[in-house]
Design a protein around this motif. Sequence first.
Motif, PDB file in Angstrom:
ATOM      1  N   ASP A 107      30.381  40.656  33.924  1.00 59.98           N
ATOM      2  CA  ASP A 107      31.239  39.914  34.826  1.00 59.98           C
ATOM      3  C   ASP A 107      32.208  40.846  35.536  1.00 59.98           C
ATOM      4  O   ASP A 107      32.600  41.875  34.990  1.00 59.98           O
ATOM      5  CB  ASP A 107      32.051  38.870  34.041  1.00 59.98           C
ATOM      6  N   TYR A 108      32.633  40.456  36.712  1.00 56.77           N
ATOM      7  CA  TYR A 108      33.644  41.222  37.424  1.00 56.77           C
ATOM      8  C   TYR A 108      35.043  40.871  36.939  1.00 56.77           C
ATOM      9  O   TYR A 108      35.965  41.645  37.094  1.00 56.77           O
ATOM     10  CB  TYR A 108      33.527  40.987  38.929  1.00 56.77           C
ATOM     11  N   TRP A 141      36.321  37.050  43.542  1.00 53.73           N
ATOM     12  CA  TRP A 141      35.010  37.512  43.065  1.00 53.73           C
ATOM     13  C   TRP A 141      34.476  38.603  43.989  1.00 53.73           C
ATOM     14  O   TRP A 141      34.035  39.651  43.525  1.00 53.73           O
ATOM     15  CB  TRP A 141      34.046  36.327  43.009  1.00 53.73           C
ATOM     16  N   LEU A 144      36.439  41.890  43.595  1.00 50.50           N
ATOM     17  CA  LEU A 144      36.083  42.581  42.350  1.00 50.50           C
ATOM     18  C   LEU A 144      34.669  43.145  42.407  1.00 50.50           C
ATOM     19  O   LEU A 144      34.409  44.239  41.909  1.00 50.50           O
ATOM     20  CB  LEU A 144      36.241  41.639  41.162  1.00 50.50           C
ATOM     21  N   GLU A 145      33.757  42.391  43.027  1.00 42.05           N
ATOM     22  CA  GLU A 145      32.382  42.857  43.189  1.00 42.05           C
ATOM     23  C   GLU A 145      32.352  44.130  44.036  1.00 42.05           C
ATOM     24  O   GLU A 145      31.685  45.115  43.680  1.00 42.05           O
ATOM     25  CB  GLU A 145      31.563  41.747  43.846  1.00 42.05           C
ATOM     26  N   ALA A 148      33.910  47.015  42.044  1.00 39.69           N
ATOM     27  CA  ALA A 148      32.996  47.497  41.005  1.00 39.69           C
ATOM     28  C   ALA A 148      31.898  48.370  41.609  1.00 39.69           C
ATOM     29  O   ALA A 148      31.538  49.400  41.048  1.00 39.69           O
ATOM     30  CB  ALA A 148      32.384  46.316  40.250  1.00 39.69           C
ATOM     31  N   TYR A 149      31.375  47.954  42.759  1.00 47.24           N
ATOM     32  CA  TYR A 149      30.344  48.758  43.430  1.00 47.24           C
ATOM     33  C   TYR A 149      30.891  50.141  43.783  1.00 47.24           C
ATOM     34  O   TYR A 149      30.248  51.163  43.529  1.00 47.24           O
ATOM     35  CB  TYR A 149      29.843  48.044  44.679  1.00 47.24           C
ATOM     36  N   TYR A 157      33.245  53.618  36.858  1.00 47.71           N
ATOM     37  CA  TYR A 157      33.084  52.240  36.410  1.00 47.71           C
ATOM     38  C   TYR A 157      33.969  51.910  35.205  1.00 47.71           C
ATOM     39  O   TYR A 157      34.653  50.896  35.195  1.00 47.71           O
ATOM     40  CB  TYR A 157      31.621  51.956  36.085  1.00 47.71           C
ATOM     41  N   MET A 161      36.911  49.106  35.063  1.00 40.26           N
ATOM     42  CA  MET A 161      36.907  47.975  34.146  1.00 40.26           C
ATOM     43  C   MET A 161      38.189  47.959  33.318  1.00 40.26           C
ATOM     44  O   MET A 161      38.763  46.896  33.070  1.00 40.26           O
ATOM     45  CB  MET A 161      35.675  48.007  33.240  1.00 40.26           C
TER      46      MET A 161
END
Length: 172
Positions: A107-108, A141, A144-145, A148-149, A157, A161
């Motif tokens: 999950d993000y 969302w 955060l997506e 994360a990318y 990463y 996180m």
Amino acid sequence: MTDTTTTAAAGLVLPRLFHGGAPGLDVGDLIEPGHHRTVDGCPTCAARARGEHHIAPGVSSLEPPTGRPDRVYFTTDRGYGRLYASLALGDLYVVEPVGDVERSREDYFPTWCAPAARITQVFTRNVQRSPEERARLNARWRELEDAAYLARSGGLYDLYMAKAALDEGGLQ
């Protein structure tokens, strides 16, 4: 009631943890893995029963198939927990993990999982999200997506996180 949960096995201190799920559970009930509670009128439940993945318009993915079907998931993000409660036409619970806790990388939003979770508080019954609440969560969302990318592409990463968990009141 405290705002933190300590897991005995790992010695982790987690803030209040939310689990959105089927309606009608009570304080003390144990939430175990699996989706054996199907709610009439729930499109996510119907898709899951057909072995499919429910995708809602305007959102990249809702409740993607989990890599850990043997675990119960919970989050520090109340809005994200409300999403899952609303998908099941259900309730939002405050829970404490039962067993070893693992950080979810699926999950993000800041999310953890354990073999089970016990309900310590019924936070909201019959969760329904407003269009504004949906839009805010969808925007978060996507942010955060994207983050994360970018973090994965730069090899950052784990740092991303950890920062996301701290930003949302995660691991202390």
